[in-house]
Write an enzyme that holds these catalytic residues in place. Structure first.
Site, PDB file in Angstrom:
ATOM      1  N   PRO A  50       0.821  -1.217   0.000  1.00  0.00           N
ATOM      2  CA  PRO A  50       0.000   0.000   0.000  1.00  0.00           C
ATOM      3  C   PRO A  50       0.856   1.269   0.000  1.00  0.00           C
ATOM      4  O   PRO A  50       1.932   1.305   0.597  1.00  0.00           O
ATOM      5  CB  PRO A  50      -0.790  -0.112   1.300  1.00  0.00           C
ATOM      6  CG  PRO A  50       0.047  -0.962   2.191  1.00  0.00           C
ATOM      7  CD  PRO A  50       0.822  -1.895   1.302  1.00  0.00           C
ATOM      8  N   GLY A  51       0.381   2.279  -0.695  1.00  0.00           N
ATOM      9  CA  GLY A  51       1.039   3.585  -0.677  1.00  0.00           C
ATOM     10  C   GLY A  51       0.022   4.625  -0.234  1.00  0.00           C
ATOM     11  O   GLY A  51      -0.037   5.027   0.920  1.00  0.00           O
ATOM     12  N   ARG A  76      -1.425  16.198  -9.176  1.00  0.00           N
ATOM     13  CA  ARG A  76      -2.497  15.256  -9.493  1.00  0.00           C
ATOM     14  C   ARG A  76      -3.724  15.889 -10.158  1.00  0.00           C
ATOM     15  O   ARG A  76      -4.324  15.262 -11.024  1.00  0.00           O
ATOM     16  CB  ARG A  76      -2.882  14.426  -8.266  1.00  0.00           C
ATOM     17  CG  ARG A  76      -1.706  13.569  -7.772  1.00  0.00           C
ATOM     18  CD  ARG A  76      -2.130  12.529  -6.762  1.00  0.00           C
ATOM     19  NE  ARG A  76      -3.136  11.642  -7.302  1.00  0.00           N
ATOM     20  CZ  ARG A  76      -4.412  11.671  -7.008  1.00  0.00           C
ATOM     21  NH1 ARG A  76      -4.880  12.518  -6.116  1.00  0.00           N
ATOM     22  NH2 ARG A  76      -5.247  10.840  -7.580  1.00  0.00           N
ATOM     23  N   CYS A 135       2.405  29.205 -15.435  1.00  0.00           N
ATOM     24  CA  CYS A 135       1.896  29.632 -16.740  1.00  0.00           C
ATOM     25  C   CYS A 135       1.352  28.457 -17.539  1.00  0.00           C
ATOM     26  O   CYS A 135       1.946  28.049 -18.552  1.00  0.00           O
ATOM     27  CB  CYS A 135       2.999  30.351 -17.506  1.00  0.00           C
ATOM     28  SG  CYS A 135       3.632  31.717 -16.551  1.00  0.00           S
ATOM     29  N   GLU A 136       0.259  27.874 -17.073  1.00  0.00           N
ATOM     30  CA  GLU A 136      -0.408  26.752 -17.730  1.00  0.00           C
ATOM     31  C   GLU A 136      -1.871  26.812 -17.303  1.00  0.00           C
ATOM     32  O   GLU A 136      -2.149  26.977 -16.112  1.00  0.00           O
ATOM     33  CB  GLU A 136       0.121  25.396 -17.199  1.00  0.00           C
ATOM     34  CG  GLU A 136       1.577  25.119 -17.427  1.00  0.00           C
ATOM     35  CD  GLU A 136       1.866  24.411 -18.734  1.00  0.00           C
ATOM     36  OE1 GLU A 136       0.914  23.972 -19.416  1.00  0.00           O
ATOM     37  OE2 GLU A 136       3.053  24.316 -19.059  1.00  0.00           O
ATOM     38  N   TYR A 181       1.553  10.958  -3.384  1.00  0.00           N
ATOM     39  CA  TYR A 181       1.693  11.495  -4.736  1.00  0.00           C
ATOM     40  C   TYR A 181       1.552  13.015  -4.747  1.00  0.00           C
ATOM     41  O   TYR A 181       1.020  13.602  -5.675  1.00  0.00           O
ATOM     42  CB  TYR A 181       0.696  10.809  -5.690  1.00  0.00           C
ATOM     43  CG  TYR A 181       0.809   9.302  -5.608  1.00  0.00           C
ATOM     44  CD1 TYR A 181       1.925   8.656  -6.125  1.00  0.00           C
ATOM     45  CD2 TYR A 181      -0.160   8.531  -4.964  1.00  0.00           C
ATOM     46  CE1 TYR A 181       2.072   7.280  -6.011  1.00  0.00           C
ATOM     47  CE2 TYR A 181      -0.021   7.150  -4.843  1.00  0.00           C
ATOM     48  CZ  TYR A 181       1.092   6.538  -5.372  1.00  0.00           C
ATOM     49  OH  TYR A 181       1.241   5.179  -5.254  1.00  0.00           O
TER      50      TYR A 181
HETATM   51  C1  LIG Z   1       2.230   2.485  -7.198  1.00  0.00           C
HETATM   52  C2  LIG Z   1       2.359   1.075  -6.792  1.00  0.00           C
HETATM   53  C3  LIG Z   1       1.889   0.653  -5.547  1.00  0.00           C
HETATM   54  C4  LIG Z   1       1.161   1.562  -4.589  1.00  0.00           C
HETATM   55  O1  LIG Z   1      -0.110   1.914  -5.048  1.00  0.00           O
HETATM   56  P1  LIG Z   1      -1.114   2.729  -4.099  1.00  0.00           P
HETATM   57  O2  LIG Z   1      -2.289   2.963  -4.955  1.00  0.00           O
HETATM   58  O3  LIG Z   1      -0.432   3.980  -3.702  1.00  0.00           O
HETATM   59  O4  LIG Z   1      -1.428   1.871  -2.923  1.00  0.00           O
HETATM   60  C5  LIG Z   1       2.097  -0.667  -5.195  1.00  0.00           C
HETATM   61  N1  LIG Z   1       2.722  -1.518  -6.023  1.00  0.00           N
HETATM   62  C6  LIG Z   1       3.178  -1.155  -7.240  1.00  0.00           C
HETATM   63  C7  LIG Z   1       3.866  -2.136  -8.083  1.00  0.00           C
HETATM   64  C8  LIG Z   1       3.013   0.151  -7.652  1.00  0.00           C
HETATM   65  O5  LIG Z   1       3.459   0.518  -8.857  1.00  0.00           O
END
Ligand SMILES: *Cc1c(COP(=O)(O)O)cnc(C)c1O
Length: 417
Positions: free
Chosen positions: A275-276, A313, A342-343, A370
């Site tokens: 997880p990220g 994002r 400037c976009e 992100y």
């Molecule tokens: C980006 C990524 C993640 C994390 O994804 P999240 O949506 O931030 O949880 C995990 N594994 C791989 C291989 C990724 O590219």
């Protein structure tokens, strides 16, 4: 005061008793602020589920060294996608054995460095990469521990740019080729097969794509085992989404683990997750001062000192982050919140009801993942500072850039007279 997940840790304009206005006084704006206790709580939600999963935090979501150090201290491993991320994890004190190397294009240099470091697993994304890795391992007289990242052809029902598990994405190995490739890898003494992985996308807010994916991965794992291939772990990647609007229902880490537990019941695969966003996304805000308010025909623009280079994002994925004015109650006037770049794409939030005047402090929520990790210096803007709040104490974990840093890699030419 709304109880939405992304504002839940703010008490008016304070976090853990610390006034956000004071932080901006001290460190300037734009300023990223994270709640370390909330991040810890999210990690614990994954770690304390009945089904024990090994968590490899996806470094690309937010790669600040202090955050990585905390993750390591809290028992997380790391999912990396570049040598730069590997070096960061090493700097932060992460253990090599707890590192998984993902990514669709790994260089020879990266493979060599990661093998020498003895990382836990290479998640291989193509046949070509498999043989490159085997070659490098042979030269180095090492055995590379591998999992193949398989593409289960599941529609993650998310933004196309962050959907990665369908058959026409660049990621992973098509599921119909996986058995043949595993068989070939099993014949190669420079490779040690340890698992099977997938990652179907990001900001996924329903459980059904995860169910489809884990069912498909589990049945592949069983076919592989029946052919004598030792799959000891299943890596389901990351991808769990976060709440981005009031009233939006998003599964919690516990719900995802309950689903995996149900599908993997009566099997002995170790479960790995990466997880990220769901660990850090709603635990960070971006603070920014209003520079001016501008009426343009029918539209009102609130121009702030944060821009697309600080938070990319909205420009990249049409993200619509929650926004709040910390100095004023919500207004009637519908406005676009825009930055100085400037976009036309430099709109941080479209069509939000807000009252604002120059000097007000705006908070943009849901930016812990992100956000800073995607920041650039476009328009020669200084990258923002970052503050970490934990146990009632605020620490600066990244200084704002200096102007000298903008060109430090460009000097030494003889062009300047
Ligand atoms: C980006 C990524 C993640 C994390 O994804 P999240 O949506 O931030 O949880 C995990 N594994 C791989 C291989 C990724 O590219």
């Amino acid at each position: 005061m709304s109880k939405a997940a992304y504002w839940a840790w703010l008490d008016g304009a304070k976090v853990q008793g610390i006034a956000l206005h004071d932080l901006v006084e001290q460190y300037g704006s734009p300023l990223y602020v994270y709640d370390g206790n909330e991040i810890r709580a999210r990690l614990l939600a994954y770690q304390q589920a009945a089904l024990q999963a090994k968590i490899h935090y996806a470094v690309k979501a937010n790669s600040n060294l202090s955050l990585l150090a905390k993750m390591a201290q809290w028992g997380a491993g790391f999912d990396i996608v570049s040598l730069g991320e590997l070096r960061r994890v090493q700097m932060a004190g992460g253990k090599a054995a707890d590192i998984v190397f993902s990514g669709v294009g790994k260089t020879q240099e990266e493979l060599r460095y990661a093998l020498a470091a003895e990382i836990g697993c290479f998640n291989v994304e193509s046949e070509a990469e498999l043989w490159q890795l085997a070659d490098v391992a042979k030269q180095m007289e090492k055995r590379a521990k591998i999992a193949l990242r398989v593409n289960p052809n599941v529609d993650a029902k998310t933004h196309p740019y962050i959907s990665t598990g369908m058959k026409d994405n660049k990621f992973g190995i098509a599921i119909e080729n996986a058995e043949r490739l595993y068989q070939a890898a099993a014949q190669c003494s420079d490779l040690e097969i340890i698992g099977l992985g997938c990652h179907i996308g990001s900001q996924i807010t329903q459980l059904s794509p995860f169910r489809e994916a884990v069912e498909s991965i589990k049945s592949l794992a069983e076919r592989l085992r029946a052919q004598g291939i030792a799959i000891s772990h299943i890596d389901m990647g990351g991808g769990l989404g976060i709440q981005m609007q009031t009233g939006q229902e998003v599964p919690a880490p516990q719900d995802l683990l309950a689903l995996y537990s149900e599908v993997l019941a009566n099997s002995d695969y170790a479960l790995h997750l990466q997880p990220g966003r769901s660990l850090v996304g709603n635990q960070g805000i971006l603070l920014s001062r209003v520079l001016s308010v501008k009426q343009q025909s029918e539209k009102q623009f609130v121009i702030i000192d944060a821009a697309m280079n600080d938070y990319m994002r909205p420009a990249l994925y049409q993200a619509q982050p929650p926004v709040r004015n910390l100095d004023r109650m919500e207004g009637e006037q519908e406005s676009d919140i825009v930055g100085p770049v400037c976009e036309t794409g430099d709109t941080l939030r479209k069509a939000v009801s807000i009252a604002a005047q120059a000097g007000d402090l705006i908070a943009i929520a849901g930016v812990g993942a992100y956000g800073m990790s995607m920041a650039s210096r476009y328009n020669s803007r200084l990258q923002a500072a970052e503050v970490w709040i934990e146990d009632g104490t605020a620490d600066l974990i990244r200084r704002r850039d200096s102007y000298e840093q903008l060109w430090e890699n460009e000097i030494g030419t003889s062009f300047i007279e």
